[in-house]
Each structure stands twice: as structure tokens, then as C-alpha cells.
Design an enzyme around this catalytic site. Sequence first.
Site, short mmCIF file in Angstrom:
data_model
loop_
_atom_site.label_atom_id
_atom_site.label_comp_id
_atom_site.label_asym_id
_atom_site.label_seq_id
_atom_site.Cartn_x
_atom_site.Cartn_y
_atom_site.Cartn_z
N PRO A 25 38.29 37.12 34.55
CA PRO A 25 38.33 36.94 36.13
C PRO A 25 37.91 38.49 36.64
O PRO A 25 38.25 39.28 36.37
CB PRO A 25 39.94 36.96 36.44
CG PRO A 25 40.55 37.45 35.15
CD PRO A 25 39.62 37.15 34.06
N THR A 27 37.03 40.22 40.35
CA THR A 27 36.92 40.52 41.59
C THR A 27 35.65 40.82 42.25
O THR A 27 34.94 41.98 41.72
CB THR A 27 37.93 41.51 42.04
OG1 THR A 27 39.17 40.87 41.93
CG2 THR A 27 37.80 42.12 43.47
N GLN A 102 42.75 32.54 38.87
CA GLN A 102 43.80 33.43 38.81
C GLN A 102 44.57 33.64 40.07
O GLN A 102 43.89 34.00 41.15
CB GLN A 102 43.04 34.89 38.34
CG GLN A 102 44.12 35.70 37.63
CD GLN A 102 43.70 36.96 37.44
OE1 GLN A 102 42.91 37.59 38.14
NE2 GLN A 102 43.98 37.62 36.04
N ASN A 184 47.37 44.66 35.04
CA ASN A 184 46.59 45.72 35.77
C ASN A 184 47.46 46.43 37.06
O ASN A 184 46.69 46.72 37.78
CB ASN A 184 45.41 44.97 36.31
CG ASN A 184 44.25 44.63 35.22
OD1 ASN A 184 44.65 45.13 33.97
ND2 ASN A 184 43.18 43.98 35.48
N GLY A 328 33.76 40.54 30.77
CA GLY A 328 33.86 40.67 32.27
C GLY A 328 32.55 41.52 32.63
O GLY A 328 31.66 40.72 33.10
C1 FNR Z 1 37.63 43.18 36.78
N1 FNR Z 1 39.02 42.78 35.90
C2 FNR Z 1 39.79 41.75 36.44
N2 FNR Z 1 40.82 41.61 36.03
C3 FNR Z 1 41.77 40.58 36.59
O1 FNR Z 1 42.79 40.32 35.72
N3 FNR Z 1 41.50 40.01 37.57
C4 FNR Z 1 40.33 40.47 38.31
O2 FNR Z 1 40.29 39.96 39.41
C5 FNR Z 1 39.55 41.48 37.96
N4 FNR Z 1 38.48 41.88 38.52
C6 FNR Z 1 37.49 42.91 38.13
C7 FNR Z 1 36.38 43.05 38.62
C8 FNR Z 1 35.46 44.01 38.03
C9 FNR Z 1 34.20 44.30 38.76
C10 FNR Z 1 35.53 44.54 36.57
C11 FNR Z 1 34.64 45.10 35.94
C12 FNR Z 1 36.85 44.12 36.22
C13 FNR Z 1 39.07 43.38 34.61
C14 FNR Z 1 38.16 42.26 33.60
O3 FNR Z 1 38.74 40.93 33.74
C15 FNR Z 1 38.29 42.52 32.18
O4 FNR Z 1 39.59 42.64 31.73
C16 FNR Z 1 37.55 44.03 32.07
O5 FNR Z 1 36.32 44.22 32.68
C17 FNR Z 1 37.34 44.38 30.59
O6 FNR Z 1 36.48 43.44 30.17
P1 FNR Z 1 34.94 43.77 29.90
O7 FNR Z 1 34.12 44.28 31.09
O8 FNR Z 1 35.13 45.17 29.03
O9 FNR Z 1 34.18 42.65 29.27
#
Ligand code: FNR
Length: 375
Positions: A25, A27, A102, A184, A328
Site C-alpha cells: 500500500p 500513499t 487498505q 505505522n 513499495g
Molecule cells: C508507504 N508505506 C505505506 N504503508 C502503508 O501501510 N500504507 C500506506 O499508504 C503507505 N504509503 C506509503 C507511501 C510511500 C511513498 C512509501 C515509500 C511508503 C510503506 C510501504 O507500504 C512499505 O512498507 C515501505 O515502503 C517499505 O517497503 P519498500 O519500499 O522498502 O519495499
Amino acid sequence: MNFPSLFSPLDAGPCHLKHRVVMAPLTRMRAARPSLAPRPLNAQYYTQRATPGGLLIAEASPVVASGFGNPGVPGIWSEAQVAGWRAVVDAVHARGGFIFLQLWHVGRVSHSSFQPGGALPVAPSAVAISTDFKAMTSDGKVAAYETPRALETAEIAGIIENFRTAARNAMDAGFDGVEIHGANGYLLEQFLQSRSNRRTDRYGGGIENRARLLLEVTQAAIDVWGANRVGVRLSPYGIANDSGEADPMPLYTHVVERLNPLGLAYLHVIEPRSSGAGRAEVNWQNVPSAMMLFRPIWKGVLIAAGGFTGEAANEAIAAGHADAVAFGRIFIANPDLPRRLQRGWPLNPYNRATFYGGEEAGYTDYPFYDEMAPA
Ligand code: FNR
């Protein structure tokens, strides 16, 4: 013996996944304003990342206006938002993909400028976020986090109803299921953790009480969807938004043990090494591994996320530490990520400056490795 890989099939509830490269997920703050409904650009972005039998977890979407705290994030409380999401979901389904939504309530991470009537954001307790980061406000500026208003016990049933209604709305929009955002530092995690929860009613105090809201919200989603179309996301060792439990294992072991008998589609855990990935590059070394700690406790499908490369994901899956891996940042930059990982093709680098807000740039304009190759 053949070990499973990212490209082995997997059943998550009734969804027969053809591979295990899940889109985390994310944002992106590009919904229509002021409706906060997904628009054709958002449908294009998800469609680019959809694959036959692949699972996308659509970005966190507030279940109610007061659960909102970032400009331009899509909601799931109004008819226009449901209609916007339906177009996204239909486009993903047309490609043979699966898509969960989500469900989100940001709690104290919001700011009064986003709140109906300019009210204070709500939270388990009147404890403000205290970090170097600032709160976002509706005019795009940043301000100090406000001290939120503690929810009355009698109001908590209303929060659960907000999630139930949103779960129903997600069903109306045609999603394949919903993921409860329990990670988070947002509302449900604020209730879980003693740092943000100082309540003395049945939603605060001991672990059982602090876990109650997450479990009741999960049950509300199950009432709508059936358990096998509901997932839960947790970040037991995360520090995002001033979260962090001093001793996470007893709390999260209790939560996972209570989730076990429900028959959920999956549990989704975030590795702490990339906590805060949304706002800054964080690559902690020598931190506990959430998947390693919870794999022995969790009885169902386990999705791990946080700082994975394709290689690390394949290793985790082959070793049985996780069943699937959500990506992500590299899925943002590589619309064709599953194919690139399968074929060992190089990855596009991501541009952090375009993560949040804007239009096509850094959203739908990342190149496919080979646009002409058959899907
Ligand atoms: C996120 N992450 C995130 N997590 C979540 O639970 N809901 C969300 O809406 C978001 N939004 C979000 C936006 C952006 C731009 C980033 C970079 C991250 C966290 C994401 O889902 C993930 O757990 C982390 O980015 C770590 O994974 P990667 O990027 O290392 O593969």
C-alpha cells in the site's frame, strides 16, 4: 525438493495468486480534489502495475473524513469515492489482477485544518506526536503536531462503524478484499501501543485492552467480507509517526494469537529496517526481523515488506520466512516489477521527490522495461 519462490503460486483466501510479488500500500496523494475520489490517472497507475494473478494492495484510504490527514489521499466514505475506486478496480480486474483496499484512520497524525469544523484530531489519549517531523496541514504547509482529543469510550463504537461502512463501500467498489491498517503509528497502532494509549477504560491499560480496538475493527471487516478476504498490516518494531512499543513481543504475540483462529486472508508485517520509508531513507542494520519473529506464531499466509530486493524476497520465501513479499518503493518506479524480477532485468531508480502529490511525473511515467513484449 523444490523451494517456493516469488514466482510460485499461492492462495490468499479465495484469491489464487499466480506469483508472490505484491504491491505494498502506497500513499501517492493524487486523488481528485475536493472529492478525494480516485480519478482516471489513478486507474492508469494501478492498471500499469496489475498482472494476471498478482495482488495489489491499494493505498491507505481514510474510512471517514475525520480519519484523514494528507491532502489528496483517496477516501472510501462517499459515493463519489466508491465510484472512483470502482473504475480502478474494474481496470485491474480486466488485467486479471487482484486488488485489496487498505482501510485507514490516521488518528493523531491528522491536523485540525483537515478536520470537519476545524476540530482537533482524535486519538486514544491526549498525547501529541513528538518527533523532528512536522504535521501536514490542508494548505500544504507544515505545523507542529497538535495535542489530539482523547476519544470518549462511547465514541469508539462509532469508529468501528466507520470501518464497517468503509469495508462495505470497498465491497461495493468491487475490491477483492480489505486490509486493516494497524501499522505505522496511525489510529489502530496508537491504541495498541502504550506510548500513545494512556486510557483507563477497556481500550487501554493492559495488552488485552490495547489490542481490543484492532480486533473489533478486524471483526467488523470480517462481518462484511468473511475472514478470508480480510488482511491485517502490523509494524511491530516500527517507529513511524512517533510509534514504538518498548517491548513489542508480548503485545504483538497476543495480537497475532488472537488473529490466528479468525482465518484471515493474510497477515502483513513490515520489517523495521525500513521504518519511515515513506518520508526518508532509513536502512537500519541489526534490527529484529518481524517475519522471523512472527512466522513461528502466525498460522496463515504471511506477507513481509520493507527493504526487500528480489533476491532477498526469494531467499525469504524459499526459507519459509514469508509466503509473499510486498514491494513499495521499487514498485513505484517499476510498473512491470514482477516481470523485471522474474527475468532479472535492471530496475528503474525511484524519485522520492515525486512520491507524494502531483500528476503523471513520477507516477505513471516510469518506463516499462520492454513495452512491446507480450504480458
Ligand atoms: C508507504 N508505506 C505505506 N504503508 C502503508 O501501510 N500504507 C500506506 O499508504 C503507505 N504509503 C506509503 C507511501 C510511500 C511513498 C512509501 C515509500 C511508503 C510503506 C510501504 O507500504 C512499505 O512498507 C515501505 O515502503 C517499505 O517497503 P519498500 O519500499 O522498502 O519495499
